[in-house]
Design a protein around this motif. Structure first.
Motif, PDB file in Angstrom:
ATOM      1  N   LEU A  81       1.078   0.370   5.635  1.00 21.31           N
ATOM      2  CA  LEU A  81       1.429   1.155   4.440  1.00 21.31           C
ATOM      3  C   LEU A  81       2.907   1.476   4.507  1.00 21.31           C
ATOM      4  CD1 LEU A  81       1.556   4.753   4.959  1.00 21.31           C
ATOM      5  CD2 LEU A  81      -0.180   3.728   6.418  1.00 21.31           C
ATOM      6  N   ILE A  97       2.891   4.765  -0.770  1.00 18.96           N
ATOM      7  CA  ILE A  97       2.813   6.169  -1.178  1.00 18.96           C
ATOM      8  C   ILE A  97       4.199   6.508  -1.712  1.00 18.96           C
ATOM      9  CG2 ILE A  97       2.503   8.549  -0.397  1.00 18.96           C
ATOM     10  CD1 ILE A  97       0.677   7.417   1.818  1.00 18.96           C
ATOM     11  N   VAL A 105      -0.499   3.277  -4.114  1.00 19.86           N
ATOM     12  CA  VAL A 105      -1.866   3.763  -3.863  1.00 19.86           C
ATOM     13  C   VAL A 105      -1.992   5.203  -4.371  1.00 19.86           C
ATOM     14  CG1 VAL A 105      -3.572   4.281  -2.062  1.00 19.86           C
ATOM     15  CG2 VAL A 105      -2.137   2.231  -1.889  1.00 19.86           C
ATOM     16  N   THR A 126       3.407  13.111   5.792  1.00 21.45           N
ATOM     17  CA  THR A 126       2.426  12.093   5.383  1.00 21.45           C
ATOM     18  C   THR A 126       2.433  10.916   6.350  1.00 21.45           C
ATOM     19  OG1 THR A 126       2.834  12.717   3.066  1.00 21.45           O
ATOM     20  CG2 THR A 126       1.702  10.627   3.456  1.00 21.45           C
ATOM     21  N   THR A 148      -6.005  10.830   0.158  1.00 18.35           N
ATOM     22  CA  THR A 148      -6.243   9.920  -0.963  1.00 18.35           C
ATOM     23  C   THR A 148      -5.959   8.480  -0.555  1.00 18.35           C
ATOM     24  OG1 THR A 148      -5.657  11.693  -2.496  1.00 18.35           O
ATOM     25  CG2 THR A 148      -5.649   9.455  -3.379  1.00 18.35           C
ATOM     26  N   TRP A 149      -4.901   8.276   0.214  1.00 21.33           N
ATOM     27  CA  TRP A 149      -4.593   6.931   0.694  1.00 21.33           C
ATOM     28  C   TRP A 149      -5.765   6.410   1.540  1.00 21.33           C
ATOM     29  CZ3 TRP A 149      -4.366   3.776   4.842  1.00 21.33           C
ATOM     30  CH2 TRP A 149      -3.674   2.564   4.695  1.00 21.33           C
ATOM     31  N   ARG A 165      -8.791   5.602  -0.760  1.00 25.55           N
ATOM     32  CA  ARG A 165      -8.612   4.439  -1.627  1.00 25.55           C
ATOM     33  C   ARG A 165      -8.513   3.139  -0.835  1.00 25.55           C
ATOM     34  NH1 ARG A 165      -4.728   4.405  -6.362  1.00 25.55           N
ATOM     35  NH2 ARG A 165      -6.463   3.396  -7.394  1.00 25.55           N
ATOM     36  N   ARG A 166      -8.136   3.238   0.434  1.00 22.98           N
ATOM     37  CA  ARG A 166      -8.070   2.038   1.285  1.00 22.98           C
ATOM     38  C   ARG A 166      -9.339   1.885   2.131  1.00 22.98           C
ATOM     39  NH1 ARG A 166      -5.827  -1.180  -1.070  1.00 22.98           N
ATOM     40  NH2 ARG A 166      -5.718  -2.482   0.791  1.00 22.98           N
ATOM     41  N   ASN A 216       0.843  -1.217   0.000  1.00 24.89           N
ATOM     42  CA  ASN A 216       0.000   0.000   0.000  1.00 24.89           C
ATOM     43  C   ASN A 216       0.874   1.262   0.000  1.00 24.89           C
ATOM     44  OD1 ASN A 216      -2.372  -1.604   0.221  1.00 24.89           O
ATOM     45  ND2 ASN A 216      -1.958  -1.817   2.410  1.00 24.89           N
TER      46      ASN A 216
END
Length: 548
Positions: free
Chosen positions: A151, A54, A172, A69, A270-271, A274-275, A52
């Motif tokens: 992640l 980034i 992701v 992040t 966004t992570w 999307r998860r 997952n």
């Protein structure tokens, strides 16, 4: 220590780096070679899909954006992995779990696991071992998979297209921080060429975000995104998130960190979406500024408490960092491009201004500088002249003249080459001061400001290496290593540093008169910048706890 010494044997020497620059070849072939190493270590590229990821690139601020992040997502209670480079003090910093460098035991375990597998799969066709950065990248993937992180935030090493982290095929979300000119011999000498390289991490159907960029590089990013069927968005300013509420507090100082934080918010959101963890993330009505933009603006949304906390709690050593050690205050920033040095200068001037002024006004400012690689040192130093330093000190990134610390060894640089560069920097600084002051820079100048102490009129400079072709005439000193440079600056007034050796170590009047000023000043403010490796070595000496 054995693991780190063995790792250091994988460092590519300078001649090999030059060969790589001359013969980069097809990026696909490079990635296939990396894939081969990965498979020999026991992993397949598709295994990385489970991480997952980034994936973040950029010239300036990509590490800080990654740190923001990671901290935001950790604030949600997620188990985070974070792969970054370079390390400042210990190589274990490059591979983090939940914000902390992996332990010595874990480093040892995974180093030998990967090393032995690669060693055991050598044959006439696959005789080589991966170089230093490739090896650590493979090792990080093993750590994150076996330690079952939720992640992984992965920072690109150099560029994007050619970078070995680009074997990641299904991240992701991707991010591009601020672009600038750096690593020109590898990435190209224009912003457009560099933007093309950075856009190489875009993947089909994977959303990507970037911060405000100059028009042409942004257009190149847009073209790369279109070509790779990647939806690209421009991050709104952090100001847009603060409308109607209080100002956000960031864990990293400096106005330039605001764009890194804005990028981090989009990547984290966004992570989470999307998860399937979006929870309470609600969009604010879209901005009318969206119309006519070549790259659509990403939405502004209401920040969650976890996001606010993550931005506030972010720590990232060696970037706009202040260490107050009694009368000596160290300002550390690994800036090494023209635009990052400009941001560093703004931060330093503001931070020094905010510090308590000594009652008698006696304050000495010192620049400690080094730069590496193919960077335009004269351009960087020119930006530092307006800070009104009383002394400029130049030294290589070596902690001691004979470096015996494995974490800090760099076989790509010889002491002779590094010292030659320091002497060139010293001459450049002298010339810049002469141009600015139009007179002997040792004499008091009407341009000097704010009660800074004047150095006593004297001639020459400290040279601990063969003399320069002509006598130099400036408040600039060269030391053969960081330890000697820091000790001279601190003059025994920083409890973490020993006093400088009195006998014979500082034969020149410039060092002697400077020592008196540094000993008597009520406040000494030292900016350490130009290289993350320089900052890392300084941190190791100034904060011994980091080495534990």
């Amino acid at each position: 220590q054995d693991a780190i010494r063995m790792l250091n044997t994988l460092q590519t020497n300078a001649s090999y780096l030059e060969q790589v620059k001359r013969d980069r070849g097809d990026p696909q072939a490079q990635l296939e070679a990396m894939q081969g190493f990965l498979e020999r270590s026991g992993l397949k590229v598709e295994d990385l899909d489970r991480l997952n990821i980034i994936h973040v690139t950029g010239t300036k601020g990509k590490g800080s954006a990654c740190a923001f992040t990671e901290c935001i997502l950790r604030s949600y209670g997620l188990k985070t992995g974070f792969y970054s480079s370079p390390h400042l003090v210990q190589v274990r910093e490059r591979i983090r779990i939940n914000g902390q460098p992996i332990s010595k035991d874990l480093f040892n375990k995974y180093f030998w696991l990967v090393y032995n597998r690669l060693e055991g799969t050598k044959d006439p066709v696959h005789a080589s071992m991966p170089a230093y950065f490739r090896f650590l990248t493979i090792m990080a993937f093993h750590v994150f998979l076996q330690e079952k992180v939720d992640l992984a935030v992965v920072e690109v090493g150099i560029g994007g297209t050619y970078d070995c982290t680009n074997i990641i095929r299904a991240p992701v979300v991707c991010g591009v921080s601020s672009l600038g000119i750096d690593h020109t011999s590898i990435l190209g000498d224009t912003m457009e060429k560099i933007a093309w390289q950075k856009g190489g991490i875009f993947k089909p159907g994977v959303p990507a975000f970037t911060v405000a960029q100059p028009e042409r590089p942004l257009e190149v990013l847009r073209e790369r995104a279109e070509e790779r069927k990647c939806p690209l968005y421009l991050c709104p300013e952090l100001d847009d998130f603060e409308k109607g509420c209080w100002a956000l507090k960031l864990g990293l100082a400096g106005a330039h960190q605001r764009s890194n934080a804005a990028l981090a918010l989009q990547l984290a959101r966004t992570w989470l979406q999307r998860r399937g963890c979006e929870g309470e993330l609600k969009e604010v009505p879209p901005s009318t500024e969206l119309v006519g933009r070549p790259v659509p603006l990403a939405p502004v949304f209401r920040l969650t408490n976890a996001m606010i906390q993550g931005l506030r709690d972010t720590e990232w050593l060696g970037r706009t960092q202040v260490l107050s050690h009694g009368p000596v205050t160290w300002y550390l920033d690994g800036a090494h491009t023209t635009s990052s040095i400009q941001a560093c200068v703004r931060w330093f001037c503001q931070a020094a201004l905010n510090q308590d002024k000594p009652h008698d006004g006696s304050e000495v400012r010192v620049l400690l500088f080094n730069a590496t690689g193919d960077r335009d040192t004269a351009a960087l130093l020119k930006l530092l002249v307006p800070c009104h330093f009383d002394y400029a000190v130049f030294c290589p990134n070596f902690m001691q003249v004979s470096a015996n610390n494995a974490d800090q060894q760099n076989f790509n640089v010889t002491l002779e080459n590094a010292l030659t560069r320091c002497l060139e920097n010293q001459r450049t600084w002298t010339r810049l001061l002469e141009e600015k002051l139009g007179q002997d820079p040792w004499l008091p100048s009407p341009l000097r400001v704010g009660g800074l102490l004047q150095p006593a009129p004297t001639r020459g400079s400290l040279l601990l290496v063969p003399p320069a072709p002509r006598p130099l005439n400036s408040p600039a000193l060269v030391f053969p290593c960081l330890a000697q440079a820091l000790r001279w600056v601190a003059q025994g007034r920083d409890p973490h540093l020993a006093a400088p050796v009195a006998s014979g170590a500082h034969p020149h009047p410039a060092a002697s008169s400077g020592a008196v000023l540094l000993q008597e000043a009520a406040a000494v403010r030292v900016l350490v910048t130009g290289s993350l490796h320089l900052v890392g070595g300084a941190l190791r000496l100034l904060d011994p706890a980091l080495s534990q």
